[in-house]
Write a protein that holds these residues in place. Structure first.
Motif: not given
Length: 120
Positions: A69-70, A67, A44-45, A81, A27
């Motif tokens: 996210h996904g 940030i 990514t995570g 985004s 992330r």
């Protein structure tokens, strides 16, 4: 099966090693300076990695400071985004520009960028 016909101007991509996948936190992002401009590499995570030019299509905000996210990153300036796979804005901002995708490969845990072309 016939081999593809290549233009006389065709050149194979040159891949540049820019570090280990594990150099980028999950992330998180890392910025790489290149002759073409700054490139943001994201992880990514789930451990997927993506590379985009480091400028939001809205006002040029540094996506590497956003940030993750996904499979997206939020621009730190105006919270757009951006889809990491396509460089396209998401949601209400869809269709309002695009951040070029930079070809990225992972080989033996190393991140390799191709600076010859970017997909707009």
């Amino acid at each position: 099966m016939n081999a593809p016909i290549l233009s006389k101007d065709w050149k194979p991509p040159i891949w540049i090693d820019v570090g280990a996948v594990t150099d980028i936190p999950r992330r998180g992002a890392r910025r790489v300076t290149s002759p073409r401009g700054d490139i943001a590499i994201f992880r990514t995570g789930d451990g997927e990695v993506f590379a985009l030019m480091d400028a939001c299509p809205h006002k040029g905000g540094p996506l590497s400071q956003g940030i993750v996210h996904g499979r997206a990153v939020a621009c730190p300036l105006h919270n757009w985004s951006i889809d990491l796979a396509s460089g396209e804005p998401m949601g209400a901002d869809k269709g309002k520009g695009c951040t070029p995708v930079v070809p990225l490969e992972v080989r033996d845990g190393r991140l390799l960028l191709s600076l010859a072309t970017a997909v707009a």
